[in-house]
Design a protein around this motif. Structure first.
Motif, PDB file in Angstrom:
ATOM      1  N   TYR A 179      -3.097  10.754   7.751  1.00 53.75           N
ATOM      2  CA  TYR A 179      -4.484  10.319   7.371  1.00 53.75           C
ATOM      3  C   TYR A 179      -5.016  11.826   6.804  1.00 53.75           C
ATOM      4  O   TYR A 179      -6.083  11.620   5.885  1.00 53.75           O
ATOM      5  CB  TYR A 179      -5.367   9.846   8.629  1.00 53.75           C
ATOM      6  CG  TYR A 179      -4.987   8.393   8.879  1.00 53.75           C
ATOM      7  CD1 TYR A 179      -3.923   7.720   8.204  1.00 53.75           C
ATOM      8  CD2 TYR A 179      -5.784   7.809   9.452  1.00 53.75           C
ATOM      9  CE1 TYR A 179      -3.740   6.374   8.376  1.00 53.75           C
ATOM     10  CE2 TYR A 179      -5.400   6.277   9.958  1.00 53.75           C
ATOM     11  CZ  TYR A 179      -4.247   5.649   9.179  1.00 53.75           C
ATOM     12  OH  TYR A 179      -4.207   4.547   9.406  1.00 53.75           O
ATOM     13  N   ASN A 233      -3.939  11.669   3.189  1.00 52.72           N
ATOM     14  CA  ASN A 233      -4.850  10.251   2.672  1.00 52.72           C
ATOM     15  C   ASN A 233      -4.116   9.088   3.362  1.00 52.72           C
ATOM     16  O   ASN A 233      -2.841   9.066   3.825  1.00 52.72           O
ATOM     17  CB  ASN A 233      -4.319  10.084   1.111  1.00 52.72           C
ATOM     18  CG  ASN A 233      -5.704   9.680   0.370  1.00 52.72           C
ATOM     19  OD1 ASN A 233      -6.376   8.701   1.109  1.00 52.72           O
ATOM     20  ND2 ASN A 233      -5.758  10.006  -0.980  1.00 52.72           N
ATOM     21  N   ARG A 234      -4.835   8.187   3.549  1.00 54.34           N
ATOM     22  CA  ARG A 234      -4.495   6.875   4.136  1.00 54.34           C
ATOM     23  C   ARG A 234      -3.720   6.090   3.220  1.00 54.34           C
ATOM     24  O   ARG A 234      -3.653   6.351   1.772  1.00 54.34           O
ATOM     25  CB  ARG A 234      -5.984   6.029   4.604  1.00 54.34           C
ATOM     26  CG  ARG A 234      -6.482   6.765   5.586  1.00 54.34           C
ATOM     27  CD  ARG A 234      -7.610   5.805   6.003  1.00 54.34           C
ATOM     28  NE  ARG A 234      -8.686   6.501   7.195  1.00 54.34           N
ATOM     29  CZ  ARG A 234      -8.323   5.956   8.367  1.00 54.34           C
ATOM     30  NH1 ARG A 234      -7.544   5.142   8.609  1.00 54.34           N
ATOM     31  NH2 ARG A 234      -9.070   6.478   9.141  1.00 54.34           N
ATOM     32  N   SER A 281      -2.477  -6.074   8.792  1.00 55.19           N
ATOM     33  CA  SER A 281      -1.706  -4.991   9.096  1.00 55.19           C
ATOM     34  C   SER A 281      -0.329  -5.235   9.521  1.00 55.19           C
ATOM     35  O   SER A 281      -0.173  -6.421  10.172  1.00 55.19           O
ATOM     36  CB  SER A 281      -2.197  -3.963   9.962  1.00 55.19           C
ATOM     37  OG  SER A 281      -2.491  -4.678  11.149  1.00 55.19           O
ATOM     38  N   GLU A 338      -3.130  14.544  10.830  1.00 57.68           N
ATOM     39  CA  GLU A 338      -4.396  14.153  10.912  1.00 57.68           C
ATOM     40  C   GLU A 338      -5.412  15.331  10.873  1.00 57.68           C
ATOM     41  O   GLU A 338      -6.462  14.896  10.720  1.00 57.68           O
ATOM     42  CB  GLU A 338      -4.504  12.889  11.899  1.00 57.68           C
ATOM     43  CG  GLU A 338      -3.816  11.833  12.001  1.00 57.68           C
ATOM     44  CD  GLU A 338      -4.147  11.083  13.125  1.00 57.68           C
ATOM     45  OE1 GLU A 338      -4.904  11.102  14.208  1.00 57.68           O
ATOM     46  OE2 GLU A 338      -3.493   9.733  13.079  1.00 57.68           O
ATOM     47  N   TYR A 342       0.723  -1.117  -0.191  1.00 56.85           N
ATOM     48  CA  TYR A 342      -0.106  -0.107  -0.060  1.00 56.85           C
ATOM     49  C   TYR A 342       1.073   1.191   0.081  1.00 56.85           C
ATOM     50  O   TYR A 342       1.956   1.038   0.454  1.00 56.85           O
ATOM     51  CB  TYR A 342      -0.997   0.037   1.263  1.00 56.85           C
ATOM     52  CG  TYR A 342      -2.214  -0.928   1.094  1.00 56.85           C
ATOM     53  CD1 TYR A 342      -3.479  -0.181   1.256  1.00 56.85           C
ATOM     54  CD2 TYR A 342      -2.160  -2.170   0.328  1.00 56.85           C
ATOM     55  CE1 TYR A 342      -4.533  -0.913   1.323  1.00 56.85           C
ATOM     56  CE2 TYR A 342      -3.365  -2.777   0.434  1.00 56.85           C
ATOM     57  CZ  TYR A 342      -4.563  -1.958   0.544  1.00 56.85           C
ATOM     58  OH  TYR A 342      -5.705  -2.793   0.640  1.00 56.85           O
ATOM     59  N   GLN A 392       1.384   5.424   1.024  1.00 52.61           N
ATOM     60  CA  GLN A 392       0.879   6.639   1.567  1.00 52.61           C
ATOM     61  C   GLN A 392       1.329   8.054   0.823  1.00 52.61           C
ATOM     62  O   GLN A 392       2.842   7.937   0.912  1.00 52.61           O
ATOM     63  CB  GLN A 392       1.000   6.437   2.963  1.00 52.61           C
ATOM     64  CG  GLN A 392       0.440   7.656   3.737  1.00 52.61           C
ATOM     65  CD  GLN A 392       0.417   7.569   5.393  1.00 52.61           C
ATOM     66  OE1 GLN A 392       1.250   7.042   5.828  1.00 52.61           O
ATOM     67  NE2 GLN A 392      -0.672   7.881   5.945  1.00 52.61           N
TER      68      GLN A 392
END
Length: 668
Positions: free
Chosen positions: A649, A652-653, A463, A630, A433, A435
């Motif tokens: 976050y 974006n996550r 995770s 955040e 993923y 970020q």
């Protein structure tokens, strides 16, 4: 009568030639089979003796003329040269039987010219003077006997000084003394009584004596070789028996002998009303030593470790090398409190620097230990439990750990997890993923951080906190790093192929992989394989990675930067002595840990720390990225403080690769 006598001598010399040739063949066959250097020279020695007597037999069978003919002179040269080569090759072969003496093959070959020149010299001097009969005899017979006497005298003292004499050596000792007396006596008698009739009779007798003596010497050489090979076989058997019980490299007991000796040590401890403490020692980062300094240096260090353990003041009952850089150490103790003290003693022994080639090499170790009879009275079980304790020490980064009963279930868990992890790596179940990282100056995405996830076939998407501790405990961080690096470069290439856009990908590196000497070549291979420019790859390391070996880390960083790869410090502020060594590191970016960002908008202390970090980093010419953003308030405050980039976050996550397309398809 003279013709008959020459014919008889010619026949005798022919028989001698045949006998010496047969002995030469036997020696040559032995040399072909075993390849001993001394046998080679003894073969040449007997070959020269055969040639000498062949020439003598030809001389006796040829018609005798009053005037010397070229053929006679040639045969005389052959006789003289080969008799000196015979004794010289014999002595060189004997010299080679003593392996403690140093010699040069080139020097030995050069010395062969001496007997050749001597033989030619004594053959040609006075050869063309018909009146110089006595001079020719003195040169060819008296001088030769005197030289032979000197050489046999030297052989006598040479053999006498050998440390170990087998049966043939003792015989050779007496043989050389007898031959020395024979040649020396005849040399003096021939000078003083050459014209006496009895000397001629003695000369005729010595022809047969020499035949028997030289045949005896030939068989003596064969007996010598048999004795020498028997000694070699005995040494080989003893060595095999030793190696069957000891480690070849260090001299410590091997695993089989450790298993055999431990029950004896346990029994002895019981008799002494004591307990047996069994320690397993594993040297940290020993692969790094082998890769950096070479396998030879690594072997020397392992040998020194074995010596230190064996010579410990704790008087170990068992010291062995189980495998690689793993050692076992067993001692008797009275009180349980002595276990930890002994473990600390082992750390002190191992950590003392090792001096190799005038260079000090420091090492550390992990220690796991258990106690007999409390934990077990079986050797295999004790080693198994000590190994579980050692595994726990390494996975938790603790210097020493004592075995506890709960460790077995943890070990079984890790065995099951390892199988799953390896299957997951093979089936590409681990995915990335990404970020996004926002540049606060341009307000555009400047890069992404690659974060690994496990798409488990049964448990779903996991995770990192669910599986990274298992990677760490199993020592598989390096394998995961390589996997993520490969997947990141592959994904970067796919994005460019699909969207004609590139974005820098930051990949986290663990200490194990970053200190791998092959890291640079691995990265070069991946960049070439996927055709990714080096400026689109960034490596993130923690402070703890650097402080483990700052000099090695700095060298690696410099090489990476010269390749065009950026290096950043992740989770800055959570390690040790951050401000103290920050100025030493040639890094490109500082990533402030999220723990300082979470409350810094409402906490003056955190605000002051973040502000100081940004100013300090800018003062040292390094960019700053803040993690864990955040809220809009945190973003605006970081922008105001001059922070270069942020991620969190609020931006974006972490997104799967296909969702990064939203950023890649936007207009610049």
């Amino acid at each position: 009568m003279g013709v008959d006598n020459n014919f008889a001598l010619g026949f005798l010399f022919s028989i001698e030639t045949a006998v010496y040739s047969f002995l030469t063949y036997l020696l040559y066959s032995f040399y072909q089979g075993f390849g001993r250097r001394y046998v080679k020279y003894w073969t040449l020695s007997l070959a020269c003796l055969s040639v000498q007597h062949l020439a003598l037999s030809i001389q006796k069978f040829l018609p005798q003329f009053h005037e010397l003919t070229p053929v006679q002179i040639l045969l005389t040269c052959i006789v003289q040269v080969n008799q000196y080569l015979f004794i010289w090759f014999f002595f060189i072969g004997l010299y080679y039987t003593n392996k403690n003496l140093k010699y040069s093959n080139r020097l030995v070959k050069k010395t062969i010219i001496v007997p050749i020149l001597l033989g030619i010299f004594v053959s040609l001097l006075f050869a063309f003077d018909e009146q110089a009969v006595f001079n020719r005899f003195y040169l060819r017979e008296s001088l030769a006997d005197f030289i032979f006497a000197g050489i046999f005298m030297f052989i006598f003292f040479f053999v006498f000084n050998l440390k170990k004499l087998h049966f043939s050596g003792t015989i050779l000792l007496f043989y050389s003394a007898l031959m020395c007396f024979r040649y020396l006596l005849f040399s003096f008698l021939s000078v003083g009584f050459l014209t006496e009739p009895w000397l001629q009779d003695l000369t005729a007798i010595l022809v047969y004596f020499d035949f028997g003596a030289k045949v005896t010497l030939g068989f003596l050489l064969l007996v010598w070789m048999q004795g020498a090979e028997r000694s070699v076989a005995e040494i080989a058997i003893n060595r095999a028996q030793y190696l069957d019980k000891h480690d070849l490299l260090t001299g410590a007991l091997n695993r089989e002998q450790v298993i055999e000796k431990l029950p004896i040590a346990i029994e002895q401890a019981v008799k002494n009303n004591q307990k047996l403490a069994v320690y397993l020692i594993d040297i940290k980062r020993f692969k790094f030593v082998n890769d950096t300094y070479g396998l030879k240096v690594g072997d020397l260090i392992l040998g020194q470790i074995a010596v230190r353990l064996s010579e410990s003041i704790l008087l170990p009952l068992v010291v062995g090398r189980l495998s690689g850089d793993s050692f076992v150490f067993a001692i008797e103790i009275i009180e349980d409190s002595q276990q930890q003290k002994a473990a600390q003693h082992l750390h002190d022994l191992i950590s003392r620097p090792y001096l190799v080639n005038q260079q000090e090499i420091p090492l550390q170790c992990s220690v796991g230990y258990c106690l007999s009879p409390q934990d077990s009275s079986e050797a295999e079980d004790l080693l198994k439990k000590a190994n579980l304790a050692l595994f726990h020490a390494e996975s938790q980064n603790i210097p020493s750990v004592k075995y506890e009963s709960g460790m077995q279930s943890h070990g079984r868990h890790l065995l099951a997890v390892e199988k799953e992890i390896r299957q997951g790596l093979q089936n590409n179940e681990f995915i990335l993923y990404f970020q996004p990282q926002l540049n606060l100056l341009t307000n555009r995405i400047e890069g992404v951080e690659a974060l690994v996830r496990w798409q488990h076939p049964e448990k779903g998407l996991l995770s990192p906190d669910k599986f990274l501790p298992d990677f760490d405990a199993l020592g598989m961080n390096g394998e995961l790093d390589n996997y993520v690096l490969d997947l990141a470069c592959k994904t970067n290439a796919q994005w460019y192929k699909q969207y004609k856009r590139r974005v820098a990908i930051a990949v986290n590196m663990t200490a194990v992989e970053f200190q791998d000497p092959k890291l640079i070549s691995k990265i070069q291979t991946l960049l070439f394989k996927y055709d990714v420019p080096s400026s689109y790859l960034e490596l993130e390391i923690t402070e703890n990675v650097v402080i483990t070996d700052i000099s090695v880390a700095m060298d690696t960083i410099v090489v990476l930067q010269n390749m065009g790869i950026k290096v950043s410090i992740d989770d800055f502020g959570t390690g040790y002595s951050s401000l103290a060594y920050l100025r030493q590191l040639p890094i490109d970016k500082i990533k402030i840990d999220r723990s300082f960002i979470t409350e810094f908008s409402t906490n003056d202390s955190d605000l002051t720390i973040v502000n100081s970090m940004i100013k300090l980093s800018h003062g040292l010419g390094k960019r700053v990225l803040a993690e864990g953003v955040e809220t809009l308030e945190q973003l605006n405050l970081l922008r105001k403080l001059g922070c270069d980039a942020v991620q969190g976050y609020f931006i974006n996550r972490p997104l799967p690769p296909e969702k990064i397309a939203n950023y890649l398809t936007r207009k610049k």
